[in-house]
Design an enzyme around this catalytic site. Structure first.
Site, PDB file in Angstrom:
ATOM      1  N   GLU A 112      -9.676  -3.330 -31.835  1.00  0.00           N
ATOM      2  CA  GLU A 112     -10.208  -4.382 -32.694  1.00  0.00           C
ATOM      3  C   GLU A 112     -10.395  -5.651 -31.873  1.00  0.00           C
ATOM      4  O   GLU A 112      -9.773  -5.832 -30.826  1.00  0.00           O
ATOM      5  CB  GLU A 112      -9.249  -4.685 -33.858  1.00  0.00           C
ATOM      6  CG  GLU A 112      -8.988  -3.530 -34.791  1.00  0.00           C
ATOM      7  CD  GLU A 112      -7.974  -3.889 -35.874  1.00  0.00           C
ATOM      8  OE1 GLU A 112      -7.577  -5.075 -35.959  1.00  0.00           O
ATOM      9  OE2 GLU A 112      -7.566  -2.981 -36.613  1.00  0.00           O
ATOM     10  N   HIS A 141      -2.839  -9.564 -35.929  1.00  0.00           N
ATOM     11  CA  HIS A 141      -2.942  -8.481 -36.903  1.00  0.00           C
ATOM     12  C   HIS A 141      -1.940  -7.427 -36.466  1.00  0.00           C
ATOM     13  O   HIS A 141      -2.177  -6.683 -35.515  1.00  0.00           O
ATOM     14  CB  HIS A 141      -4.362  -7.912 -36.939  1.00  0.00           C
ATOM     15  CG  HIS A 141      -4.508  -6.747 -37.866  1.00  0.00           C
ATOM     16  ND1 HIS A 141      -5.515  -5.812 -37.759  1.00  0.00           N
ATOM     17  CD2 HIS A 141      -3.767  -6.362 -38.942  1.00  0.00           C
ATOM     18  CE1 HIS A 141      -5.388  -4.904 -38.705  1.00  0.00           C
ATOM     19  NE2 HIS A 141      -4.330  -5.214 -39.439  1.00  0.00           N
TER      20      HIS A 141
END
EC number: 3.1.21.1
Length: 284
Positions: free
Chosen positions: A103, A159
């Site tokens: 990501e 995250h």
């Protein structure tokens, strides 16, 4: 009496002016996990129009779960948000992750209000050996604003991997120490999908997280918050600031932005956008 009333009117008007000036000088900072943001989502005009409305609410926004190896989805998003006028620029990390699943962290910001000073990706150890700390190591960015009490502030996005949330949240303390040593600043905001609640972080596990036990860190999004779009009630997404940074935070401005209610969306459409609501805070 008339003179007194005139003076009082002037004082009240001046107070209102200063209040409005203060508000106009504030920045709205947000963090939004847009579930699996990539070419598939970027090709859906309905979803992109909703995402654009959400993004344009903010002066600086962190977008997480960006699955965009060639930045084509990111460019599509920029085309949407800058359609009427070129207000936003972006800074983005490299694809991050120890496995084939990666990501990016993506920041969009209004270039008339803030600028990027510098950035770096935190080095958490060699990924090849499996000894790195984070699933997605923080991409740290310092922004500069001419209109806020804290002129230069640093954002540390994270995250977490749900099953490793406690370990990764605890390790954010080391990232803060690294930022302090590297940039000589303590005006720091940690933000993102921390998975900091429900079954991932609970009970005594909180005592293993230094940015929680150290009271010089202030958790602006509380345990009572619900940052999930579904029927669950979990405070996964958080904003945490240092004591020094608190002088630049508008009191009681931190909250969850429920776009489903605000934009009058049905739940299935809201879930198609993301399974998370953004979290936000005003800086002044």
């Amino acid at each position: 009496m008339q003179t007194y009333r005139s003076r009082m009117h002037l004082v009240c008007s001046l107070g209102l002016f200063l209040t409005l000036l203060h508000l106009s000088n504030s920045l709205l900072l947000g963090a939004f996990n847009i579930k699996s943001f990539g070419d598939t989502k970027a090709s859906n005009a309905t979803l992109m129009n909703i995402i654009t409305k959400i993004v344009k609410r903010y002066d600086v926004i962190l977008i997480q779960e960006v699955r965009d190896s060639d930045l084509s989805a990111t460019q599509t998003l920029m085309n949407y948000v800058n359609k009427d006028s070129p207000q936003y620029k972006y800074i983005v990390s490299e694809p991050l992750g120890a496995s084939t699943y990666k990501e990016r962290y993506l920041f969009l910001y209004r270039e008339a209000l803030v600028s990027v000073v510098k950035s770096y990706t935190y080095d958490d150890g060699p990924e090849e050996t499996g000894q790195d700390t984070f699933s997605r190591e923080p991409f740290v960015v310092m922004f500069s604003s001419k209109n806020t009490a804290v002129r230069d502030f640093t954002l540390i996005p994270q995250h977490t991997s749900p099953d490793l949330a406690v370990r990764e949240l605890n390790a954010l303390y080391d990232v803060v120490l690294d930022v302090r040593a590297r940039w000589n600043t303590n005006d720091i905001v940690l933000l993102g999908d921390f998975n900091a609640g429900c079954s991932y972080v609970s009970g005594s596990a909180w005592q293993q997280i230094r940015i929680f036990t150290d009271k010089t860190f202030h958790w602006l999004i509380t345990d009572a918050a619900d940052t999930t779009v579904s029927q669950t009630v979990c405070p996964y997404d958080r904003i945490v600031v240092t004591t020094d940074m608190m002088r630049g935070v508008v009191q009681n401005s931190a909250k969850v932005y429920n776009y489903m209610t605000d934009l009058n969306l049905k739940q299935d459409l809201a879930l198609a956008v993301s399974d998370h609501f953004p979290v936000e805070v005003k800086l002044s």
